[in-house]
Design a protein around this motif. Structure first.
Motif, mmCIF file in Angstrom:
data_model
loop_
_atom_site.group_PDB
_atom_site.id
_atom_site.type_symbol
_atom_site.label_atom_id
_atom_site.label_comp_id
_atom_site.label_asym_id
_atom_site.label_seq_id
_atom_site.Cartn_x
_atom_site.Cartn_y
_atom_site.Cartn_z
ATOM 1 N N ARG A 20 0.868 -1.180 0.000
ATOM 2 C CA ARG A 20 0.000 0.000 0.000
ATOM 3 C C ARG A 20 0.902 1.225 0.000
ATOM 4 N NH1 ARG A 20 -4.439 0.662 4.655
ATOM 5 N NH2 ARG A 20 -5.341 -1.082 3.507
ATOM 6 N N VAL A 76 -1.892 7.115 2.485
ATOM 7 C CA VAL A 76 -1.522 6.940 3.878
ATOM 8 C C VAL A 76 -2.569 7.645 4.726
ATOM 9 C CG1 VAL A 76 -0.068 8.998 4.050
ATOM 10 C CG2 VAL A 76 0.420 7.023 5.494
ATOM 11 N N VAL A 95 -3.171 3.885 9.126
ATOM 12 C CA VAL A 95 -2.005 3.217 8.558
ATOM 13 C C VAL A 95 -0.754 3.563 9.361
ATOM 14 C CG1 VAL A 95 -0.443 3.200 6.568
ATOM 15 C CG2 VAL A 95 -2.910 2.946 6.231
ATOM 16 N N TRP A 150 -0.322 -5.658 3.248
ATOM 17 C CA TRP A 150 -1.579 -5.372 3.934
ATOM 18 C C TRP A 150 -2.690 -6.269 3.408
ATOM 19 C CZ3 TRP A 150 -1.823 -1.301 7.564
ATOM 20 C CH2 TRP A 150 -0.694 -0.487 7.618
ATOM 21 N N GLU A 175 -7.117 -3.570 6.550
ATOM 22 C CA GLU A 175 -6.426 -2.603 7.402
ATOM 23 C C GLU A 175 -5.395 -3.271 8.308
ATOM 24 O OE1 GLU A 175 -6.876 0.647 6.928
ATOM 25 O OE2 GLU A 175 -8.221 0.006 5.315
#
Length: 304
Positions: free
Chosen positions: A109, A113, A117, A192, A195
């Protein structure tokens, strides 16, 4: 298309993994190795790292052996790491130094951001630093900002900032308590699933040293990807979660050490980002790196 070197390495994989490889896909996001995702006839997946690029190929035996050992150590921890399946550190059998690992779920990912995160990254890095390897500590950390790096870059807009950075590094390093370091911790090495962090990869540089060098490295990477604010937010999030509020001069030193390590040009890390669809140009990464240095030298690492 699979090249001759990769074909030889895949034959080695089939012999040690005892599976027939039916599909290969080159993974992007890194720049020190050639990395393939391999799918076997039975549906199983694995990841093959091949040290095809210099100067890392020259040091492949130590790097790959370290990665395999660290993965074995961390297998008893809650940190999600690949499992080492086979190792040919010299390349005698695979044709190139190679490490075969289990394939973890998840995706990189890099394109966005958020506060969540940042907090999740900080939690994970605290867990890495709290891992106790027992008597089998990794090697002491190495600086990536040696004297040969301490030259004002041609692209600098604020040469004075770089001069101040080099003066900072002329001072003795702050005293620190050693801890277990990933040593190359950043968004490009974190997978990831939703989440949740489902994997942390690339353990070839694992070291023993100051926790805030790891924090600095992740922050510099965030700054070049997304700007100064997320970098500062990450540093703050880590400090809160670790219960660690070091002095400004300590934070400044380790951050400057990491930033200077990207010289003479951070452009080398940008192409893998473009390979993944990001539109960050070399000049933008340079500007953001210099902005990060300015913030660090001004003691504005943390959010107000």
């Amino acid at each position: 298309m699979v090249g001759t070197v990769e074909t030889a390495a895949i034959r080695w994989v089939e012999s040690v993994w005892r599976r027939r490889i039916t599909a290969t896909r080159r993974l992007t996001g890194g720049w020190t190795s050639t990395v393939l995702r391999l799918t076997a006839a039975d549906g199983g997946d694995a990841v093959l790292r091949m040290m095809t690029k210099e100067p890392w190929r020259r040091h492949a035996a130590g790097l790959l052996t370290r990665e395999a050992n660290v993965q074995e150590q961390l297998g008893r921890s809650p940190i999600p790491v690949p499992r080492s399946l086979a190792l040919d550190p010299s390349g005698a059998e695979a044709g190139v130094p190679a490490h075969l690992m289990s394939c973890l779920p998840g995706q990189l990912r890099l394109d966005r951001v958020s506060a969540q995160v940042i907090d999740t990254l900080a939690d994970l890095l605290v867990a890495v630093h709290r891992f106790d390897p027992g008597p089998a500590k990794p090697r002491d950390f190495q600086s990536w900002a040696g004297p040969e790096k301490r030259v004002v870059p041609r692209w600098a807009r604020r040469p004075d900032l770089w001069g101040r950075a080099f003066e900072e590094l002329d001072q003795p390093a702050p005293a620190h308590v050693g801890t277990f370091l990933h040593r190359d911790f950043h968004l490009g090495n974190v997978l990831w699933t939703g989440e949740r962090i489902s994997g942390v990869v690339d353990w070839v540089e694992t070291s023993w040293g100051p926790a805030h060098l790891d924090v600095a490295h992740a922050a510099t990477y965030l700054a070049m990807l997304h700007g100064a604010a997320p970098a500062a937010a990450f540093t703050d999030a880590y400090c809160r979660r670790a219960g660690d509020r070091p002095a400004d001069d300590e934070l400044r030193y380790w951050n400057v050490l990491d930033i200077v390590g990207y010289l003479p040009d951070p452009a080398k890390v940008v192409q893998p980002w473009r390979d993944r669809g990001l539109t960050i140009g070399d000049d933008l990464a340079r500007i953001r790196l210099e902005q990060r240095l300015e913030a660090v030298l001004a003691h504005t690492i943390r959010r107000p």
